[in-house]
Each structure stands twice: as structure tokens, then as C-alpha cells.
Design a protein around this motif. Structure first.
Motif, PDB file in Angstrom:
ATOM      1  N   PHE A 224       0.826  -0.801  -0.112  1.00  0.00           N
ATOM      2  CA  PHE A 224       0.024  -0.017  -0.005  1.00  0.00           C
ATOM      3  C   PHE A 224       0.862   1.272   0.025  1.00  0.00           C
ATOM      4  O   PHE A 224       1.755   1.371   1.010  1.00  0.00           O
ATOM      5  N   ILE A 225       0.864   2.230  -0.960  1.00  0.00           N
ATOM      6  CA  ILE A 225       1.529   3.128  -1.486  1.00  0.00           C
ATOM      7  C   ILE A 225       0.752   4.330  -1.287  1.00  0.00           C
ATOM      8  O   ILE A 225      -0.300   4.644  -1.786  1.00  0.00           O
ATOM      9  N   SER A 226       1.217   5.510  -0.612  1.00  0.00           N
ATOM     10  CA  SER A 226       0.786   6.820  -0.443  1.00  0.00           C
ATOM     11  C   SER A 226       0.633   7.340  -1.896  1.00  0.00           C
ATOM     12  O   SER A 226       1.828   7.269  -2.581  1.00  0.00           O
ATOM     13  N   LYS A 227      -0.523   7.773  -2.167  1.00  0.00           N
ATOM     14  CA  LYS A 227      -0.652   8.735  -3.555  1.00  0.00           C
ATOM     15  C   LYS A 227       0.218   9.932  -3.482  1.00  0.00           C
ATOM     16  O   LYS A 227       1.039   9.988  -4.657  1.00  0.00           O
ATOM     17  N   GLN A 228       0.547  10.665  -2.595  1.00  0.00           N
ATOM     18  CA  GLN A 228       1.347  11.582  -2.533  1.00  0.00           C
ATOM     19  C   GLN A 228       2.771  11.466  -2.918  1.00  0.00           C
ATOM     20  O   GLN A 228       3.402  12.041  -3.553  1.00  0.00           O
TER      21      GLN A 228
ATOM     22  N   ALA B  19       7.157  10.767  -9.054  1.00  0.00           N
ATOM     23  CA  ALA B  19       7.158  10.993 -10.480  1.00  0.00           C
ATOM     24  C   ALA B  19       7.037  12.376 -11.082  1.00  0.00           C
ATOM     25  O   ALA B  19       7.264  12.316 -12.226  1.00  0.00           O
ATOM     26  N   ILE B  20       6.629  13.203 -10.101  1.00  0.00           N
ATOM     27  CA  ILE B  20       6.575  14.682 -10.684  1.00  0.00           C
ATOM     28  C   ILE B  20       7.156  15.652 -10.023  1.00  0.00           C
ATOM     29  O   ILE B  20       7.973  16.153 -10.281  1.00  0.00           O
ATOM     30  N   ASN B  21       6.859  15.763  -8.848  1.00  0.00           N
ATOM     31  CA  ASN B  21       7.143  16.959  -7.937  1.00  0.00           C
ATOM     32  C   ASN B  21       8.659  17.127  -7.499  1.00  0.00           C
ATOM     33  O   ASN B  21       8.931  18.254  -7.272  1.00  0.00           O
ATOM     34  N   ARG B  22       9.319  16.013  -7.634  1.00  0.00           N
ATOM     35  CA  ARG B  22      10.738  16.131  -7.220  1.00  0.00           C
ATOM     36  C   ARG B  22      11.658  16.548  -8.295  1.00  0.00           C
ATOM     37  O   ARG B  22      12.921  16.637  -8.251  1.00  0.00           O
ATOM     38  N   GLY B  23      11.092  16.765  -9.550  1.00  0.00           N
ATOM     39  CA  GLY B  23      11.941  17.329 -10.583  1.00  0.00           C
ATOM     40  C   GLY B  23      12.165  16.149 -11.685  1.00  0.00           C
ATOM     41  O   GLY B  23      11.997  14.895 -11.426  1.00  0.00           O
TER      42      GLY B  23
ATOM     43  N   ALA C 173      12.624  12.153 -11.540  1.00  0.00           N
ATOM     44  CA  ALA C 173      11.629  11.143 -11.996  1.00  0.00           C
ATOM     45  C   ALA C 173      11.865  10.363 -13.025  1.00  0.00           C
ATOM     46  O   ALA C 173      11.627   9.245 -13.105  1.00  0.00           O
ATOM     47  N   SER C 174      13.063  10.646 -13.789  1.00  0.00           N
ATOM     48  CA  SER C 174      13.476   9.794 -15.004  1.00  0.00           C
ATOM     49  C   SER C 174      14.356   8.748 -14.287  1.00  0.00           C
ATOM     50  O   SER C 174      14.143   7.627 -14.748  1.00  0.00           O
ATOM     51  N   LYS C 175      14.954   8.876 -13.098  1.00  0.00           N
ATOM     52  CA  LYS C 175      15.637   7.862 -12.559  1.00  0.00           C
ATOM     53  C   LYS C 175      14.789   6.926 -12.011  1.00  0.00           C
ATOM     54  O   LYS C 175      14.912   5.699 -11.846  1.00  0.00           O
ATOM     55  N   PHE C 176      13.581   7.456 -11.192  1.00  0.00           N
ATOM     56  CA  PHE C 176      12.779   6.898 -10.628  1.00  0.00           C
ATOM     57  C   PHE C 176      11.818   5.787 -11.710  1.00  0.00           C
ATOM     58  O   PHE C 176      11.708   4.605 -11.405  1.00  0.00           O
ATOM     59  N   GLN C 177      11.409   6.393 -12.968  1.00  0.00           N
ATOM     60  CA  GLN C 177      10.868   5.487 -13.887  1.00  0.00           C
ATOM     61  C   GLN C 177      11.538   4.350 -14.652  1.00  0.00           C
ATOM     62  O   GLN C 177      11.177   3.486 -15.074  1.00  0.00           O
ATOM     63  N   LYS C 178      12.986   4.628 -14.409  1.00  0.00           N
ATOM     64  CA  LYS C 178      13.859   3.432 -14.798  1.00  0.00           C
ATOM     65  C   LYS C 178      13.937   2.349 -13.868  1.00  0.00           C
ATOM     66  O   LYS C 178      14.620   1.369 -14.123  1.00  0.00           O
ATOM     67  N   LEU C 179      13.402   2.589 -12.641  1.00  0.00           N
ATOM     68  CA  LEU C 179      13.760   1.382 -11.712  1.00  0.00           C
ATOM     69  C   LEU C 179      12.502   0.328 -11.915  1.00  0.00           C
ATOM     70  O   LEU C 179      11.542   0.602 -12.772  1.00  0.00           O
ATOM     71  N   SER C 180      12.910  -0.876 -11.375  1.00  0.00           N
ATOM     72  CA  SER C 180      11.897  -1.842 -11.547  1.00  0.00           C
ATOM     73  C   SER C 180      10.853  -1.540 -10.499  1.00  0.00           C
ATOM     74  O   SER C 180      10.884  -0.812  -9.524  1.00  0.00           O
ATOM     75  N   ALA C 181       9.542  -2.415 -10.663  1.00  0.00           N
ATOM     76  CA  ALA C 181       8.331  -1.968 -10.102  1.00  0.00           C
ATOM     77  C   ALA C 181       8.477  -2.195  -8.292  1.00  0.00           C
ATOM     78  O   ALA C 181       8.330  -1.551  -7.495  1.00  0.00           O
ATOM     79  N   GLU C 182       9.647  -3.387  -7.996  1.00  0.00           N
ATOM     80  CA  GLU C 182      10.159  -3.402  -6.562  1.00  0.00           C
ATOM     81  C   GLU C 182      10.970  -2.415  -6.150  1.00  0.00           C
ATOM     82  O   GLU C 182      10.827  -2.045  -4.924  1.00  0.00           O
ATOM     83  N   ASP C 183      11.861  -1.825  -6.834  1.00  0.00           N
ATOM     84  CA  ASP C 183      12.615  -0.689  -6.332  1.00  0.00           C
ATOM     85  C   ASP C 183      11.823   0.639  -6.345  1.00  0.00           C
ATOM     86  O   ASP C 183      12.183   1.173  -5.317  1.00  0.00           O
ATOM     87  N   GLN C 184      11.004   0.572  -7.263  1.00  0.00           N
ATOM     88  CA  GLN C 184      10.245   1.899  -7.088  1.00  0.00           C
ATOM     89  C   GLN C 184       9.189   1.678  -5.708  1.00  0.00           C
ATOM     90  O   GLN C 184       9.131   2.752  -4.973  1.00  0.00           O
TER      91      GLN C 184
END
Length: 265
Positions: A98-102, A108-112, A116-127
Motif C-alpha cells: 500500500f503506497i501513499s498517492k502523494q 514521479a513529478i514533484n521532485r523534478g 522522476a527519470s531515475k525513478f521511472q527506470k527502476l523496477s516495480a520492486e525498487d520503486q
């Protein structure tokens, strides 16, 4: 390969301290500009110690590197994957947790864009682990430098980066900055604002006066210094065209020193 703080790793390929090969450990610190190695806590013979190891001598373990599609994730984590939690509308089902929407919006957006680009490249488990604060995405100074350089790098002669006119054999660029690859046509080069490249404290390779109070009003701005540009170009494999650098007296910022430089001292 980038590693996250708290990633589980295995040491491989060491030639000097080869007794560490095969040892398991955990990333505890990122590399630095002066020491491009990760700080790793190694477990060996019932003891642990912190060592500095190059990325090429590390291998992630117990982590799924595959980035799942939405369909694959639903097959693995169930039909509620990616949907809002019924008992708490501020959370959603994400990679079996269970992950907080915020928290997701922040990553994915607010931290720049860079984060966000580094976050999107991670696997689902790492995210998921990042969102649960079990792991951390590290943004290095080189990452910040390359991001800024990518935003403010010229066309390298493909077009005028001011008026956007395309160059060809009949109309060539007046000059190209040998550092930021900014190109200008003969109409824009003389303008005090349109004729400036992206460099900081210089223009088309020529330094502004070292004393700010002796500069013209338009000799300011820019984003990266020459030294930063050289490093960024190496990281991004950018090679500006140096043949177009022509010394003309009306270049904004042209400065070779003058006799009055030492009078105030």
C-alpha cells in the motif's frame, strides 16, 4: 549501472582484494566527484566492514531488474494492482504494497525531471522500496551537471539557436560556441541579447571582464562555466564544432585584458 542506497549487492571481479569476490553486502553511500566508488558494507567471516568499490565490481542480488508492463504487474500482484485502496483512498496498491498517492506523485513529478527519470527506470520492486523509504535515489553532482547541459546545449550548427533559421550550404552559421555548441546567424550575432550563447561568464569562448563592475550590462547570465561545460561535454559525448570560432571585435564579451586592469589595485 546506478545503485540505490540499501541495495543488496555481491562483489565480483576484484583483482587486488580478490578475497572479497562473492561476498554479499549493502550499499551505504554514493560515489563522490573525487572518489567514483560506492561505499559498501561487506559481510565476511561473521564480521562486517565498509569498503569503497567501483560500480563495475558490484552486482545486485535479490532484486527483480525487469521493468514490468501494466499487464505483467497485474498478473504478478493481482487485479487490484495500480488501483485505489478501498479502505484508505489516500493509498493505492503498488507492487504488492500500500503506497501513499502523494509519495508516488512526489517521486514521479514533484521532485523534478531528473529524479522522476531515475525513478521511472527502476523496477516495480525498487520503486516500491523507494516509496516506502527502504531505499533512496541518489542524485550526484554529475547528474545535475548533465541535466543542465542537456537543457542548454545548442544545435552545433544545424540552425540558428536564436531565430531558428536552418543553415545550409548557401547560408552557414556565423559562429558556433566551442563549449555549449550554440550557433548564431549573421543577423543575430551582433545583438546584445540574441547574440549570446548559453555559457556563463563568457560568450562564444571569449571571457567577460573578470571584474563584474567593468562588464557591460548585457554581459551576464548563462548557465555553466567553461570548466563545467568541458566536463559535461565529456559525460554527454558532445563535440562542438571548433572550426567556426572566429575572432571579431564585436563579439559580446570579447576581452583580452587592458592596461587599466591593475590601476585599481
Amino acid at each position: 549501472m546506478d545503485y540505490l542506497i540499501s541495495d543488496d549487492i555481491e562483489v565480483i571481479g576484484l583483482k587486488v582484494n580478490n578475497d572479497l569476490n562473492g561476498c554479499k553486502g549493502k550499499i551505504v553511500g554514493p560515489p563522490t566527484a573525487t572518489k567514483p566508488r560506492y561505499r559498501v558494507r561487506i559481510s565476511q567471516n561473521s564480521t562486517s566492514k565498509v569498503v569503497w568499490i567501483k560500480p563495475n565490481n558490484l552486482k545486485r542480488v535479490n532484486v527483480e531488474d525487469h521493468v514490468f508492463s501494466d499487464i505483467e504487474r497485474k498478473k504478478k500482484y493481482g487485479p487490484t494492482e495500480g488501483k485505489q485502496c478501498e479502505s484508505d483512498q489516500s493509498k493505492l496498491h503498488f507492487a504488492g504494497a500500500f503506497i501513499s498517492k502523494q509519495a508516488y506523485l512526489d517521486a514521479a513529478i514533484n521532485r523534478g525531471e531528473l529524479y522522476a527519470s531515475k525513478f521511472q527506470k527502476l523496477s516495480a520492486e525498487d520503486q516500491r522500496d523507494v516509496l516506502l523509504h527502504k531505499k533512496e535515489i541518489f542524485i550526484s553532482e554529475d547528474d545535475k551537471l548533465t541535466e543542465l547541459a542537456q537543457k542548454y546545449t545548442g544545435s552545433n550548427g544545424a540552425k540558428c539557436d536564436t531565430c531558428q533559421i536552418k543553415f545550409n550550404k548557401r547560408r552557414e552559421p556565423d559562429r558556433i560556441c566551442p563549449f555549449c555548441a550554440f550557433a548564431v546567424c549573421d543577423n543575430c550575432v551582433c545583438h546584445t541579447s540574441r547574440g549570446k550563447c548559453y555559457c556563463k561568464d563568457s560568450n562564444f569562448g571569449y571571457d567577460y571582464h573578470p571584474k563584474p563592475d567593468k562588464r557591460e550590462w548585457y554581459q551576464y547570465g548563462g548557465y555553466l562555466t567553461k570548466a563545467q561545460r568541458v566536463k559535461a561535454n565529456e559525460l554527454l559525448n558532445i563535440q562542438p564544432t571548433k572550426e567556426m570560432l572566429v575572432l571579431l571585435p564585436f563579439v559580446a564579451g570579447y576581452y583580452e585584458g587592458d592596461e587599466d586592469d591593475n590601476k585599481d589595485e
